[in-house]
Design a protein around this motif. Sequence first.
Motif, mmCIF file in Angstrom:
data_model
loop_
_atom_site.group_PDB
_atom_site.id
_atom_site.type_symbol
_atom_site.label_atom_id
_atom_site.label_comp_id
_atom_site.label_asym_id
_atom_site.label_seq_id
_atom_site.Cartn_x
_atom_site.Cartn_y
_atom_site.Cartn_z
ATOM 1 N N TYR A 667 0.854 -1.193 0.000
ATOM 2 C CA TYR A 667 0.000 0.000 0.000
ATOM 3 C C TYR A 667 0.888 1.240 0.000
ATOM 4 C CZ TYR A 667 0.925 0.394 5.040
ATOM 5 O OH TYR A 667 1.528 0.522 6.259
ATOM 6 N N SER A 668 0.255 2.399 -0.249
ATOM 7 C CA SER A 668 0.942 3.698 -0.260
ATOM 8 C C SER A 668 0.403 4.558 0.870
ATOM 9 C CB SER A 668 0.734 4.421 -1.588
ATOM 10 O OG SER A 668 1.258 3.659 -2.661
ATOM 11 N N LYS A 669 1.256 5.513 1.292
ATOM 12 C CA LYS A 669 0.872 6.383 2.392
ATOM 13 C C LYS A 669 1.477 7.775 2.159
ATOM 14 C CE LYS A 669 0.300 6.064 7.368
ATOM 15 N NZ LYS A 669 0.579 5.239 8.567
ATOM 16 N N GLU A 670 0.683 8.864 2.433
ATOM 17 C CA GLU A 670 1.168 10.233 2.287
ATOM 18 C C GLU A 670 1.362 10.852 3.659
ATOM 19 O OE1 GLU A 670 -1.482 12.444 -0.146
ATOM 20 O OE2 GLU A 670 -0.758 11.540 -2.016
ATOM 21 N N VAL A 671 2.353 11.744 3.698
ATOM 22 C CA VAL A 671 2.637 12.412 4.940
ATOM 23 C C VAL A 671 2.948 13.882 4.639
ATOM 24 C CG1 VAL A 671 5.081 11.787 4.878
ATOM 25 C CG2 VAL A 671 4.043 12.416 7.051
ATOM 26 N N VAL A 677 5.089 9.965 10.969
ATOM 27 C CA VAL A 677 4.357 8.887 10.337
ATOM 28 C C VAL A 677 4.995 7.549 10.778
ATOM 29 C CG1 VAL A 677 5.792 8.817 8.243
ATOM 30 C CG2 VAL A 677 3.443 7.965 8.169
ATOM 31 N N PHE A 679 4.544 2.956 10.194
ATOM 32 C CA PHE A 679 3.863 1.818 9.591
ATOM 33 C C PHE A 679 4.456 0.536 10.183
ATOM 34 C CE2 PHE A 679 7.336 2.705 6.748
ATOM 35 C CZ PHE A 679 7.185 4.039 6.417
ATOM 36 N N VAL A 740 5.670 -0.617 1.355
ATOM 37 C CA VAL A 740 4.883 0.571 1.687
ATOM 38 C C VAL A 740 5.561 1.761 0.989
ATOM 39 C CG1 VAL A 740 4.031 2.086 3.500
ATOM 40 C CG2 VAL A 740 4.183 -0.395 3.893
ATOM 41 N N LEU A 742 5.933 5.697 0.614
ATOM 42 C CA LEU A 742 5.680 6.941 1.369
ATOM 43 C C LEU A 742 5.849 8.142 0.436
ATOM 44 C CD1 LEU A 742 5.098 8.231 4.128
ATOM 45 C CD2 LEU A 742 7.567 8.288 4.513
ATOM 46 N N ARG A 745 3.090 15.072 0.975
ATOM 47 C CA ARG A 745 1.887 15.789 0.558
ATOM 48 C C ARG A 745 2.228 17.279 0.329
ATOM 49 N NH1 ARG A 745 -1.131 14.873 4.750
ATOM 50 N NH2 ARG A 745 -2.019 12.932 3.967
#
Length: 807
Positions: A667-671, A677, A679, A740, A742, A745
């Motif tokens: 999955y992907s995640k924005e910070v 952050v 995971f 993952v 990252l 944003r």
Amino acid sequence: MPPLRMLHLLMLMALLCGVDATCPTENNPLVLDPPEVIAEYGSWVTVNCTSSYEEHEGMYWSNEESTMTVDEKFISWTGQLSPWNVTAKCIINMNDSFECSKDLRITLYKNPEVTLFSLSDPVVETEFVLQCNVDDVAPVQNLTVKWYKDNVMIQTDSFLNTTKTPVSESSLLSVNVSRGDNGATFRCEAQMDLGPNGPKPPPISETIVISVHYAPEFSNNTLDVYLTEGDDVTLSCDAEGYPPPHFHWTRDGVNMMENTQNLNVTQGNVSATYTCTASNPLGRTNKSIFIHVKQLVMRAPAVAVTTAVPGEVCPLTLTPGEVVVRFGDRASVNCSTSAPDALGMGWEASVGGTKFGNPPFVIWTVEKLQAWSIKPKCNITLRNNKQCSTVPNITLYKTPDAVSVSAVTPVPMVEGVQYLLRCDIISVAPVRSLRVTWSMGGEIQGEERFNDTSATPVNKTAFLRVTPTRVHHGKLFTCNAELHLGPKVPTNSSKPYTAVVHYKPMMQDCPSTFTGVENNFRLEMLPCQADGNPPPTVHWYHEGKLVNLSEPLSRDHSGKYTAALFNEVSSTNTSVDITIEYGPSFTCDGRYEVRENEEVRMECKPKGLPAPKITWFKDGEVMVPPPSWRRRNSGKYVLKATNPHGTANHTLDLDVLFAPEFREGNYSKEVTPGHNVSFACSAEGNPIPEIQWKFSAVKNARETTGGRQKNVIVTGATSTNAGVYICVATNKVGSVSRSVTLRMRGRSGLIRIVWWLLILPFLILLLIVVITICKRRKKKHGQYSFIPAAKEGSDIPLTTTSGGDKA
């Protein structure tokens, strides 16, 4: 310390680092002289240990009595080589941190004691076995047993036992012998081979000379002898055999009392056939010698011959006409006539005669008849002065004084060899009426009659030829002397003769295969009965070694067992294949690991004979192992093995292993820049997987562990934290990974500007390089202008327009 030596020490220390005080062979500074000791147990030895390295902190031997030396390059050790596990090691302390050592190779030996004996007694013309016992020898793997026949080697044996202490071993030699081997020498020699550098102990040997027993044999079984009437001759029974044979002679089938090898025949006057019988315990054979007598021709003297004139029938009647009377009993015969012209009649006899009396009868009577040759004659005179007479047939008999049975050769009979039994009948008459019968256990075995015409008492001997078997042992032989003179004459019988028969041994009721139970069965329990006379000696062997009959057998003792039976007659062997059965037992581990989806393979198998039946239990209930293992099959199992000799249980923990598995995927995640952050990553697997994150190392990113998961925590995220973070889960079954991504944003435009600012100078520089290369290539080729063609005959040449080139 010189630099070169310092370098040597440093190299040695580097090589020895972490090697537990053991030097590599090629760099060990110690030298032993001698490097190996091969000596007899209990002897003394001196060994020097020398070091090629002078700078050390001490040398010593590992033995308790050794002291350390510091200033010397060598140290000696003198010691006695005992006990059997004696060791010696030279040790040098290089410094405080490590040491070197070298072991002295020690081989101790002990010369054996040898005994040799025959398992076949006596030795006959067949296979026989010699056993050589080698006792108290070490090390047995260096022993070689050599067999010699008349100093020619015929067999060698070696041994695989690796024990270093003294043991005893046996070697067997089986060989076929014949009578030509009688007197042959067999030797068993035990030789220790301790290698080319070892000592040469003298061989130890034992010798036996065999005597081969064989049946008698003649070089020629017939012989013709010619002689003149009245000559003497000596007949020879030249049979060879061992033991030396006994001899017996017959003449024209009639037994003779001669039992010598040579027979003297004196004043031969008639042709005859003499038969010599040679016998020993192994057999018998005959030789026939035909004597041909040449008769002398003589003229007979003249004699007067009176011709009898036939007369009339004599009118006398004897009652009884034939008289059979025992010696010393009363005898009476009535002589009567019916002739009317009889003048007188009377008896003429040496005993009981009468005067001439009146007809019609006259009686001859003797109260005690003891005249063996009496022939009374009854005479009658008729009126015409004619006389005639008649003689009664009187048989005077005497029963034997004694009847006895004995053996011609007074030794025990041997099975298969012909023997003679003799029956001696003492003082019997008349011998022509004698019939001798032989009986064994009530059954008639033979009969003999005599042609002797003697009327007076004589001694007679009858013979019975017997070739005994083992069934004859203990049988009763009886000789019956009977005068065939009517029912009133009694029969005289001998006392029974008990036959003693020696016969070779044999094993009776012995099966070829037998099954016993471990620790409950002993060889003495076999239903094998040794039979033989004399009672045989029985030795049981397994793999060439003597077996104790009373010792219980275990599973390792299954195999072929051979019984060697021997007595003074012969020897024989019989074999039984023995299988020792035993109850189930487990030797498996208590825990097994299997991989998921693998086929069920029974690695935990119980031992037992017959093969045990296995039943699986889980949670107290019978279950059937699945075709393949699943993770849910992990747990505790009980295996129950059963056969006719018992039951065994085994508990095992079964652990089904499977590769790691993630509960979630990639999955992907924005910070937002400057924010925190984190995971997490966890996986299922057996054994428990090891979790590892892979990402670019930055100061504000760190890993933490919580329970069975690993987390990545980014504090105050910046653009350097953007990227892909990979989680890897690994165990012994396999490895899996997930990622993952990252992202930052609100900063994507700024990032693109930064990228262009970095790339643009590079692009400009690349363009300049390309342009420069192109210009250089253009100068090398030149530039030309083409002018329209001139009129015919014009000489205007072509010229280049570039400077410096031709125009």
